[in-house]
Design a protein around this motif. Structure first.
Motif, PDB file in Angstrom:
ATOM      1  N   ALA B  41      44.246  54.463  39.596  1.00 25.07           N
ATOM      2  CA  ALA B  41      45.637  54.057  39.377  1.00 25.07           C
ATOM      3  C   ALA B  41      45.650  52.713  38.664  1.00 25.07           C
ATOM      4  O   ALA B  41      44.983  51.772  39.087  1.00 25.07           O
ATOM      5  CB  ALA B  41      46.370  53.957  40.704  1.00 25.07           C
ATOM      6  N   THR B  42      46.377  52.638  37.564  1.00 21.84           N
ATOM      7  CA  THR B  42      46.528  51.368  36.846  1.00 21.84           C
ATOM      8  C   THR B  42      47.956  50.870  37.033  1.00 21.84           C
ATOM      9  O   THR B  42      48.903  51.644  36.948  1.00 21.84           O
ATOM     10  CB  THR B  42      46.230  51.528  35.345  1.00 21.84           C
ATOM     11  OG1 THR B  42      47.088  52.545  34.809  1.00 21.84           O
ATOM     12  CG2 THR B  42      44.787  51.937  35.113  1.00 21.84           C
ATOM     13  N   VAL B  43      48.077  49.589  37.315  1.00 21.17           N
ATOM     14  CA  VAL B  43      49.398  49.000  37.553  1.00 21.17           C
ATOM     15  C   VAL B  43      49.607  47.872  36.548  1.00 21.17           C
ATOM     16  O   VAL B  43      48.799  46.945  36.467  1.00 21.17           O
ATOM     17  CB  VAL B  43      49.513  48.451  38.989  1.00 21.17           C
ATOM     18  CG1 VAL B  43      50.902  47.859  39.234  1.00 21.17           C
ATOM     19  CG2 VAL B  43      49.188  49.533  40.011  1.00 21.17           C
ATOM     20  N   LEU B  44      50.672  47.992  35.807  1.00 23.06           N
ATOM     21  CA  LEU B  44      51.019  46.980  34.801  1.00 23.06           C
ATOM     22  C   LEU B  44      52.417  46.462  35.098  1.00 23.06           C
ATOM     23  O   LEU B  44      53.341  47.246  35.294  1.00 23.06           O
ATOM     24  CB  LEU B  44      50.966  47.608  33.408  1.00 23.06           C
ATOM     25  CG  LEU B  44      51.386  46.744  32.221  1.00 23.06           C
ATOM     26  CD1 LEU B  44      50.415  45.582  32.016  1.00 23.06           C
ATOM     27  CD2 LEU B  44      51.467  47.580  30.940  1.00 23.06           C
ATOM     28  N   VAL B  45      52.542  45.157  35.143  1.00 20.41           N
ATOM     29  CA  VAL B  45      53.849  44.547  35.383  1.00 20.41           C
ATOM     30  C   VAL B  45      54.285  43.816  34.115  1.00 20.41           C
ATOM     31  O   VAL B  45      53.555  42.966  33.610  1.00 20.41           O
ATOM     32  CB  VAL B  45      53.783  43.554  36.564  1.00 20.41           C
ATOM     33  CG1 VAL B  45      55.162  42.957  36.842  1.00 20.41           C
ATOM     34  CG2 VAL B  45      53.235  44.230  37.809  1.00 20.41           C
ATOM     35  N   GLY B  46      55.447  44.169  33.628  1.00 20.07           N
ATOM     36  CA  GLY B  46      55.991  43.475  32.466  1.00 20.07           C
ATOM     37  C   GLY B  46      55.489  44.053  31.157  1.00 20.07           C
ATOM     38  O   GLY B  46      54.892  45.138  31.125  1.00 20.07           O
ATOM     39  N   ASP B  47      55.734  43.298  30.081  1.00 13.76           N
ATOM     40  CA  ASP B  47      55.517  43.858  28.750  1.00 13.76           C
ATOM     41  C   ASP B  47      54.604  43.027  27.869  1.00 13.76           C
ATOM     42  O   ASP B  47      54.714  43.020  26.648  1.00 13.76           O
ATOM     43  CB  ASP B  47      56.880  44.048  28.066  1.00 13.76           C
ATOM     44  CG  ASP B  47      57.767  44.963  28.872  1.00 13.76           C
ATOM     45  OD1 ASP B  47      57.385  46.141  29.037  1.00 13.76           O
ATOM     46  OD2 ASP B  47      58.804  44.504  29.383  1.00 13.76           O
ATOM     47  N   GLY B  98      40.836  54.680  43.168  1.00 14.68           N
ATOM     48  CA  GLY B  98      40.636  53.288  42.773  1.00 14.68           C
ATOM     49  C   GLY B  98      41.941  52.719  42.249  1.00 14.68           C
ATOM     50  O   GLY B  98      42.775  53.458  41.716  1.00 14.68           O
ATOM     51  N   ILE B  99      42.127  51.412  42.411  1.00 18.20           N
ATOM     52  CA  ILE B  99      43.364  50.759  41.961  1.00 18.20           C
ATOM     53  C   ILE B  99      43.016  49.548  41.106  1.00 18.20           C
ATOM     54  O   ILE B  99      42.196  48.715  41.489  1.00 18.20           O
ATOM     55  CB  ILE B  99      44.213  50.296  43.172  1.00 18.20           C
ATOM     56  CG1 ILE B  99      44.573  51.504  44.056  1.00 18.20           C
ATOM     57  CG2 ILE B  99      45.470  49.563  42.710  1.00 18.20           C
ATOM     58  CD1 ILE B  99      45.199  51.124  45.386  1.00 18.20           C
ATOM     59  N   LEU B 100      43.644  49.494  39.956  1.00 18.76           N
ATOM     60  CA  LEU B 100      43.499  48.336  39.071  1.00 18.76           C
ATOM     61  C   LEU B 100      44.861  47.703  38.848  1.00 18.76           C
ATOM     62  O   LEU B 100      45.762  48.351  38.300  1.00 18.76           O
ATOM     63  CB  LEU B 100      42.932  48.783  37.717  1.00 18.76           C
ATOM     64  CG  LEU B 100      42.992  47.682  36.653  1.00 18.76           C
ATOM     65  CD1 LEU B 100      41.666  46.964  36.570  1.00 18.76           C
ATOM     66  CD2 LEU B 100      43.396  48.232  35.310  1.00 18.76           C
ATOM     67  N   LEU B 101      45.014  46.469  39.275  1.00 21.51           N
ATOM     68  CA  LEU B 101      46.218  45.720  38.932  1.00 21.51           C
ATOM     69  C   LEU B 101      45.883  44.847  37.731  1.00 21.51           C
ATOM     70  O   LEU B 101      45.046  43.948  37.822  1.00 21.51           O
ATOM     71  CB  LEU B 101      46.665  44.843  40.116  1.00 21.51           C
ATOM     72  CG  LEU B 101      47.777  43.827  39.802  1.00 21.51           C
ATOM     73  CD1 LEU B 101      49.063  44.515  39.350  1.00 21.51           C
ATOM     74  CD2 LEU B 101      48.032  42.924  41.010  1.00 21.51           C
ATOM     75  N   ASP B 123      39.150  49.084  45.955  1.00 20.78           N
ATOM     76  CA  ASP B 123      39.159  47.866  45.136  1.00 20.78           C
ATOM     77  C   ASP B 123      38.053  47.931  44.077  1.00 20.78           C
ATOM     78  O   ASP B 123      37.107  47.136  44.069  1.00 20.78           O
ATOM     79  CB  ASP B 123      38.985  46.645  46.047  1.00 20.78           C
ATOM     80  CG  ASP B 123      39.023  45.346  45.256  1.00 20.78           C
ATOM     81  OD1 ASP B 123      39.589  45.339  44.140  1.00 20.78           O
ATOM     82  OD2 ASP B 123      38.464  44.343  45.757  1.00 20.78           O
ATOM     83  N   VAL B 124      38.199  48.857  43.152  1.00 18.18           N
ATOM     84  CA  VAL B 124      37.156  49.101  42.151  1.00 18.18           C
ATOM     85  C   VAL B 124      37.096  48.008  41.071  1.00 18.18           C
ATOM     86  O   VAL B 124      36.160  47.981  40.269  1.00 18.18           O
ATOM     87  CB  VAL B 124      37.357  50.483  41.479  1.00 18.18           C
ATOM     88  CG1 VAL B 124      37.138  51.595  42.499  1.00 18.18           C
ATOM     89  CG2 VAL B 124      38.750  50.587  40.863  1.00 18.18           C
ATOM     90  N   ASP B 125      38.075  47.103  41.097  1.00 21.42           N
ATOM     91  CA  ASP B 125      38.043  45.968  40.177  1.00 21.42           C
ATOM     92  C   ASP B 125      37.485  44.716  40.867  1.00 21.42           C
ATOM     93  O   ASP B 125      37.325  43.678  40.241  1.00 21.42           O
ATOM     94  CB  ASP B 125      39.466  45.710  39.663  1.00 21.42           C
ATOM     95  CG  ASP B 125      39.500  44.937  38.339  1.00 21.42           C
ATOM     96  OD1 ASP B 125      38.502  44.983  37.587  1.00 21.42           O
ATOM     97  OD2 ASP B 125      40.520  44.285  38.068  1.00 21.42           O
TER      98      ASP B 125
END
Lengths: 297, 297
Positions: B41-47, B98-101, B123-125
């Motif tokens: 899972a990739t999480v992106l906040v904003g632009d 896995g989660i990537l922020l 926490d793969v990052d």
């Protein structure tokens, strides 16, 4: 070129007394406001006489400061699962504010698993992974007591850390590693040395601040201390021997901790101070507001 | 005294390809045995365009390796609580391994709180406090991807670390600090340098292994590189500029990472490798047994 200066002693006993007095005042204020005193749970596994003595000393200090203690003495045959269960119960017990697991525990026990059973907000000995990371990242949390005590000593003697070369000899999880991280968080340039380090002497010679934490008497030679350095001897060996050759170092250093009477008393003072803070926080009180700031040091 | 030697280049692109191939083989084996591919899972906040690009690259790499990805794009106005909730849901979702922020997140967000919402086993990052402490204590866990990639490069080129002087320039929570801890766990004598360090040059000159991680092009002068040193340039600046003056360093170092093509490709390879490992472990499979050990590097 001989040096005739004599280092100023860093009086851990005196500073610890002030911290203990402040902790006692905190305990009084908490007891008055909540009806119950702060409570430290001590956990001892097995029958190592030295460990039993340490726990007894800590509990005696608590009593003197108006901090209640609850002691759990488990047999040497305790398994990891049993120890984790016991500590988890203390973590969940609202009457317990801080938890101290006396180490070392037996070799058959997974010490890390036991430490991790301590709830972060009760980790007044600063041994959990979370507490270590918080120290490393400069986040709020409880510090490991000996490194925390070292930082208090450095601050008490107004030792400037930013930009200074700090050398930490030793890399244990509760002493060397967190001490280095706390120094780094204060902008020192930090070098970790250890048993595999080559040419230790030349690295020690560059230390503006030296933290010795290996537990090998006289491991650091006095002649290698940089003139004007600050020497923190966190070594502990039978017979109260430090890691640093004191007689040699005292003629070169600017400030030095004696052994005993330097780092040692600070450790227990930090434990009580953090137990009082934990009790305040868990009771919804702000530690800084409970006792007038003039009291501490 | 001029040095005419030319350092051997550490080929991150090539090693990363091998790791990606191995991750793809892992993904295939996991998909065959469980019926579902590993999922990041990739999480992106904003632009922020750069952040969007990074996430896109990571997802494209996943797809190529047979790793599914699920993308969560949250608006710039997302609050800390909303972000923590979103990440907590992913932590609890059995279909996500896995989660990537993607960081940085907006300045109004408590990034640490967001990171800590990532379950340790996802926490793969390698960004959580627990992962940092595990790296520091030599315990099992996921590593921060860039430092982990650096260690893989060092091992690939058989760089001996025990007893060597390692200098880490930079002390961020996801790069400098964990890189130093990983080197210390391998018995290097580690010095952390940073913006407040005085006389950086003289410290760099003593480095058998130098890790530069500040993001300031040419910050490390070539003439300060110790002859025969191993130089890891983890700097990243617009225009693919490293922290080290490459032309100067390459005549003195024994091994050096190019920029680009050194550390950069390793970071994403570690992310995928750890995602595959996470999926295996969460499916009850042993990563080391899934794919023949001849495949990796």
């Amino acid at each position: 070129m001989p040096h005739t200066q004599t280092a100023r002693l860093m009086d851990g006993t005196g500073l610890a007394r002030k911290i203990l007095d402040h902790s006692a005042a905190m305990a009084t204020a908490i007891t008055r406001q909540t009806g119950t005193p702060p409570c430290l749970a001590t956990v001892l596994v097995g029958d190592d006489p030295a460990s039993a003595t340490y726990v007894r000393m800590k509990r005696a200090r608590c009593e003197k400061a108006g901090i209640a203690s609850r002691h759990l003495h488990l047999p040497a045959t305790t398994t990891t699962a049993e120890l984790v269960d016991a500590i988890t119960s203390l973590s969940e017990d609202p009457e317990v504010h801080g938890i101290l697991l006396q180490h070392p525990v037996g070799a058959h026990i997974d010490e890390r698993a036991a430490f991790e059973a301590i709830a972060p907000h009760k980790d007044v000995d600063g041994v959990t992974m979370r507490s270590f990371a918080a120290m490393s990242f400069g986040l709020p949390g409880f510090v490991s007591c000996t490194p925390g005590g070292i930082m208090r000593l450095l601050d008490h003697y107004d030792v400037e850390l930013a930009g200074k070369r700090a050398v930490v000899v030793g890399r244990s999880a509760i002493l060397g590693k967190p001490a280095g991280m706390l120094l780094l968080a204060r902008d020192a340039t930090v070098t970790y040395c250890h048993s595999r380090t080559r040419d230790l002497e030349s690295i020690v010679r560059e230390a503006d601040v030296l933290v010795a934490a290996v537990g090998r008497p006289g491991f650091i030679r006095g002649e290698d201390i940089k003139v004007g350095a600050v020497v923190i001897d966190a070594g502990y060996s039978p017979g109260n021997l430090g890691d640093v050759d004191f007689d040699g170092a005292v003629t070169r250093a600017r400030l030095i901790t004696p052994v005993p009477g330097g780092v040692g008393p600070m450790t227990i003072a930090m434990l009580l101070s953090q137990t009082a803070d934990a009790a305040a926080l868990q009771s919804g009180l702000a530690p800084a507001e409970l006792v007038p700031p003039s009291s501490p040091e």
